[in-house]
Enzyme design. Sequence first.
Site, PDB file in Angstrom:
ATOM      1  CG  ASP A 188     -10.583   3.242  -5.961  1.00 52.84           C
ATOM      2  OD1 ASP A 188     -10.368   4.163  -6.854  1.00 52.84           O
ATOM      3  OD2 ASP A 188     -11.664   2.279  -5.973  1.00 52.84           O
ATOM      4  CG  ASP A 237      -9.303   2.022 -10.138  1.00 50.60           C
ATOM      5  OD1 ASP A 237      -9.118   2.088  -8.907  1.00 50.60           O
ATOM      6  OD2 ASP A 237      -8.150   2.386 -10.988  1.00 50.60           O
ATOM      7  CG  ASP A 244      -6.747   6.968  -6.631  1.00 47.69           C
ATOM      8  OD1 ASP A 244      -6.861   7.783  -5.947  1.00 47.69           O
ATOM      9  OD2 ASP A 244      -7.917   6.496  -7.357  1.00 47.69           O
ATOM     10  CG  ASP A 283      13.544  -1.173  -2.722  1.00 52.91           C
ATOM     11  OD1 ASP A 283      12.708  -1.572  -1.988  1.00 52.91           O
ATOM     12  OD2 ASP A 283      13.866  -1.824  -3.819  1.00 52.91           O
ATOM     13  CG  HIS A 301       6.166  -1.915   1.492  1.00 57.16           C
ATOM     14  ND1 HIS A 301       7.014  -1.306   2.411  1.00 57.16           N
ATOM     15  CD2 HIS A 301       6.769  -2.549   0.693  1.00 57.16           C
ATOM     16  CE1 HIS A 301       8.118  -1.724   1.667  1.00 57.16           C
ATOM     17  NE2 HIS A 301       7.967  -2.198   0.659  1.00 57.16           N
TER      18      HIS A 301
END
Length: 576
Positions: A34, A38, A42, A218, A348
Amino acid sequence: MTDHLLGEEARVLRPDGWWRSAVVYQIYPRSFQDSDGDGIGDIPGITSRLDYLAELGVDVIWLSPVYRSPQCDNGYDISDYRDVDPLFGTLADLETLIAAAHERGIRLVMDLVVNHTSDEHPWFIESRDPASPKRDWYFWRPARPGAEPGAAGSEPNDRPAAFAPSAWTYDPVSGEYYPGIFSPGQPDLNWENPEVRQAVYAMMRWWVDRGVDGFRMDVINLISKPIGFTTDALDPSGVEPTYEGGSGPRLDEFLAEMNREVGLDDLNLLTVGEMPGSTVETAIRATDPGRHELNMVFTFEHVMLDRVPGGQRWDLVDLPLPVLKNNLAHWQLGLADVGWNSLYFDNHDQARAVSRFGDDSPEHRVASAKTLATVLHLHKGTPYVYQGEELGMTNAPFTTIEQYRDISALNVHAAATALGVPAERVMHFLTTRSRDHARTPMQWDATDTAGFTTTTPWIDVNPNYPTINAAAASEDADSVFAHFQKLIALRHDHAVVREGRFELLLPEHDRLWAFTRTLDDERLLVLANCSSRPAELPLEDLPDHVDAELLLGTHLNGRPDSLAPWESRILRLDQS
């Protein structure tokens, strides 16, 4: 924006087959770094950590989705394929990342999610009008005969979704149903419509123009739906067309068309297709260079071996080592002459490898993380490292459902408890297999929130970050990080690691994972004790390696006839 790369210009930047010697590093952006406080990772945060990836030695970044998205499935529901979600930054930030990675000799692969879009994508919103030219860009179907539209049990068929009880969602605006085999917020695109395909190819060319070096695709095998997908419960072959497999008859046609229209082979782009439910035969067709479809696929077989066949997602079984190593050997031998393997334990969508396949106790975590890496990277194929795997990051000790964020985990918990499954059984499944374990923040250092953010992170940091973190590992010559560096260097330096023939030894041994890699007159022997107790080596069943050269080992016990718990060795055999 860069000019579109064609012909010889592209080949200079990306030589033929460059991905065969590459190691890919997957970044899950919201959990990597980050930069703006926040609590969510990112793109500028990723750019700030590129020197770390260069130090590790990886060749490619696979960037999980950063497109505009309502985030109902953490970015795998895309509302704009040509823009970056403000959650992660801007398109300019992404172009900066690509350029900065290229300056360090690191290529970048985008996640391509085109089996479905978000229900907030303009294509879908327009398709809701029955008179729209885009009506056929999705699958719109009426309620089953005699049923009241929108009423329970009126869905066109009984097909389930991955993250919901039914694949069908009723849309009052349209008066009809649409399928989303993952969730209602992810309506499936109709790839039978050539306009859909051309729109996807144009979007892919747009990203190539911006310098991306390939695509991870994907659930790409699901773009061709089986016969009966929107009507009958089963097609004539009896293959159930769900998210876990059962691709349709036009898959190879669509992939070849994509390759041709985008110039995937002409530009030497890396292409890897996620193919749940695929077989060796499917993979051979898809990765046969002569067919011009994909470079490689992600098989799911080895990460489904601990599930009860035909059972619920929370029905788990123990995974004996012979079952795991023989499955990987099956794929090694199946694609030995035609096609190419991808190699992974972590991503993931999976729990942490050291907690799942190894031993994450303080005594054995480091050694087992190293040994699992040794075994995987010494198979033939392209290895994928998931962020934190190179540190030996572990599953998080979550104890309540409130700590989980993944739509899959929340839906599994809701479905199981509604069926009366005991709470401890449901939580055991989540504790051991939830995707959230891969999504806890990257552990950079021992400061608050592991150096990931300056505020409360979107998901809890694993509390073991004071001892398991990148800063400590980078300074430790015997760390998991250092071992990954050596494995990556071995692949770069030794053709036998990249191209050598694979042969599994001791296939039924319940603790030892042993195999050879052979190329011309060079032969490597890999020995690994995948257990937490010492293991004697059956020397009579192994090549003579007493005087072999040690290329890489973990914590050597100094005995050629045994391996310590989670010890591994890579040996170069004397071929004279």
